[in-house]
Scaffold this motif. Structure first.
Motif, PDB file in Angstrom:
ATOM      1  N   ALA A   1     -34.248   0.753   7.021  1.00  0.00           N
ATOM      2  CA  ALA A   1     -33.034   0.154   6.577  1.00  0.00           C
ATOM      3  C   ALA A   1     -31.771   1.114   6.351  1.00  0.00           C
ATOM      4  CB  ALA A   1     -32.892  -0.160   5.102  1.00  0.00           C
ATOM      5  N   LYS A   2     -32.261   2.484   6.414  1.00  0.00           N
ATOM      6  CA  LYS A   2     -31.227   3.612   6.212  1.00  0.00           C
ATOM      7  C   LYS A   2     -30.715   3.836   7.766  1.00  0.00           C
ATOM      8  CE  LYS A   2     -31.301   7.146   3.544  1.00  0.00           C
ATOM      9  NZ  LYS A   2     -31.788   8.378   2.869  1.00  0.00           N
ATOM     10  N   GLN A   3     -31.479   3.793   8.890  1.00  0.00           N
ATOM     11  CA  GLN A   3     -31.043   3.854  10.204  1.00  0.00           C
ATOM     12  C   GLN A   3     -29.856   2.892  10.550  1.00  0.00           C
ATOM     13  OE1 GLN A   3     -34.469   3.502  12.310  1.00  0.00           O
ATOM     14  NE2 GLN A   3     -35.367   5.580  11.804  1.00  0.00           N
ATOM     15  N   LYS A   4     -29.785   1.714   9.677  1.00  0.00           N
ATOM     16  CA  LYS A   4     -28.886   0.705  10.130  1.00  0.00           C
ATOM     17  C   LYS A   4     -27.448   0.769   9.247  1.00  0.00           C
ATOM     18  CE  LYS A   4     -32.658  -2.419  11.289  1.00  0.00           C
ATOM     19  NZ  LYS A   4     -33.386  -3.727  10.876  1.00  0.00           N
ATOM     20  N   VAL A   5     -27.511   1.700   8.406  1.00  0.00           N
ATOM     21  CA  VAL A   5     -26.558   1.871   7.280  1.00  0.00           C
ATOM     22  C   VAL A   5     -25.253   2.443   7.906  1.00  0.00           C
ATOM     23  CG1 VAL A   5     -25.656   2.917   5.170  1.00  0.00           C
ATOM     24  CG2 VAL A   5     -27.831   1.663   5.101  1.00  0.00           C
ATOM     25  N   LYS A   6     -24.012   2.162   7.855  1.00  0.00           N
ATOM     26  CA  LYS A   6     -23.235   2.539   8.661  1.00  0.00           C
ATOM     27  C   LYS A   6     -21.965   3.354   7.558  1.00  0.00           C
ATOM     28  CE  LYS A   6     -23.164  -0.097  12.769  1.00  0.00           C
ATOM     29  NZ  LYS A   6     -22.298  -1.037  13.520  1.00  0.00           N
ATOM     30  N   TRP A   7     -21.235   4.388   7.524  1.00  0.00           N
ATOM     31  CA  TRP A   7     -20.627   5.175   6.903  1.00  0.00           C
ATOM     32  C   TRP A   7     -19.225   5.162   7.220  1.00  0.00           C
ATOM     33  CZ3 TRP A   7     -21.768   6.795   1.633  1.00  0.00           C
ATOM     34  CH2 TRP A   7     -23.087   6.614   1.213  1.00  0.00           C
ATOM     35  N   LEU A   8     -18.196   5.015   6.403  1.00  0.00           N
ATOM     36  CA  LEU A   8     -17.014   5.527   6.545  1.00  0.00           C
ATOM     37  C   LEU A   8     -16.435   6.193   5.428  1.00  0.00           C
ATOM     38  CD1 LEU A   8     -14.368   5.435   8.251  1.00  0.00           C
ATOM     39  CD2 LEU A   8     -13.446   3.414   7.091  1.00  0.00           C
ATOM     40  N   LYS A   9     -16.226   7.561   5.408  1.00  0.00           N
ATOM     41  CA  LYS A   9     -15.972   8.402   4.360  1.00  0.00           C
ATOM     42  C   LYS A   9     -16.887   8.416   3.130  1.00  0.00           C
ATOM     43  CE  LYS A   9     -13.459  11.955   3.087  1.00  0.00           C
ATOM     44  NZ  LYS A   9     -13.394  13.233   3.646  1.00  0.00           N
ATOM     45  N   HIS A  10     -16.513   7.830   1.990  1.00  0.00           N
ATOM     46  CA  HIS A  10     -17.305   7.873   0.853  1.00  0.00           C
ATOM     47  C   HIS A  10     -18.061   6.488   0.823  1.00  0.00           C
ATOM     48  CE1 HIS A  10     -14.505  10.973  -0.135  1.00  0.00           C
ATOM     49  NE2 HIS A  10     -13.694   9.997  -0.375  1.00  0.00           N
ATOM     50  N   TYR A  11     -17.895   5.506   1.605  1.00  0.00           N
ATOM     51  CA  TYR A  11     -18.484   4.337   1.491  1.00  0.00           C
ATOM     52  C   TYR A  11     -19.267   3.752   2.596  1.00  0.00           C
ATOM     53  CZ  TYR A  11     -13.970   4.536  -1.086  1.00  0.00           C
ATOM     54  OH  TYR A  11     -13.214   5.040  -2.085  1.00  0.00           O
TER      55      TYR A  11
END
Length: 247
Positions: free
Chosen positions: A20-30
């Motif tokens: 699941a973590k491999q699919k998580v996308k980030w923008l700065k703090h979110y």
């Protein structure tokens, strides 16, 4: 104790959620995995910056104080931003007051991992240095914290981005948050370049669609203050969950 809770949570995440973590996308703090409530997003450009980076707005709820009609008159880009947010799956709500949002029919049964209020402002009622103006801003932020604390998940965070220096330091944001058992965990510089497409708006008066300078802006992060007993209980639950993941 809090450090042990954090370490245990990390271990569970590594064991049970690698895919699941491999699919998580980030923008700065979110991240796209967080449920995020954005408050007072004048032209909805901050929410759209997140949704665009995530490739989805599924976990986003974007709100503004204005009605749809008022938004159209004030912010020229808002309509296309709202259309794109909805296309990406975000929830868009109008007429949402930051001080009473906990009572809103679409919000009152929900909890959020992040509640974001960028540059809160109570309106233009005189120079920012005047005491009555400072007090009106403080009252807005105080009641926002009260409402946000009731919509926050147990391990969630409230983020308030705010100018620093005189007279903005007189808002005493940390003190206002502490009245509702929220403690500051971090304070970091705010750079709008981290959120491509974000346009901060004045939101009121003849210049409502104009931006304002963000010199010395910072994001203040607040979390719920936990007692040692609560931390111990959380640790027991996390260790039990970790044990299940390793079998």
């Amino acid at each position: 104790m809090a450090a042990l809770v954090f370490e245990a949570a990390q271990a569970i995440s590594m064991e049970g959620k690698k895919d699941a973590k491999q699919k998580v996308k980030w923008l700065k703090h979110y991240s796209s995995a967080q449920s995020i409530l954005i408050v007072g997003d004048g032209d909805f450009s901050f929410a759209l910056a997140l949704a665009t980076a995530f490739g989805s707005g599924e976990n986003l709820v974007a709100t503004s104080l204005d009605s749809y009609g008022a938004m159209v008159l004030k912010h020229y880009q808002a309509v296309s931003n709202v259309i794109e947010l909805k296309r990406l799956g975000a929830t868009v709500l109008h007429d949402v007051n930051a001080t009473t949002m906990k009572l809103h029919t679409s919000l009152k049964m929900k909890q959020f991992d992040r509640i974001v209020f960028n540059f809160p402002h109570a309106g233009f009622n005189g120079p920012e240095t005047q005491l009555h103006v400072i007090n009106s801003h403080k009252e807005l932020v105080r009641i926002f914290f009260r409402s946000a604390s009731e919509l926050l998940s147990p391990d969630g965070e409230v983020h308030v981005s705010h100018k620093t220096g005189h007279p903005y330091d007189r808002w005493d944001i940390e003190q206002l948050a502490s009245e509702y058992s929220l403690v500051m965990s971090e304070k970091v510089p705010f750079d709008k370049r981290d959120y491509p497409g974000y346009n901060q708006k004045r939101g009121d008066g003849r210049k409502c669609n104009r931006s304002f300078p963000l010199r010395n802006g910072c994001t203040f992060k607040f979390c719920v203050e936990h007692t040692e007993a609560e931390d111990a209980s959380a640790l027991v639950s996390l260790v039990a969950a970790l044990a299940k993941c390793t079998h």
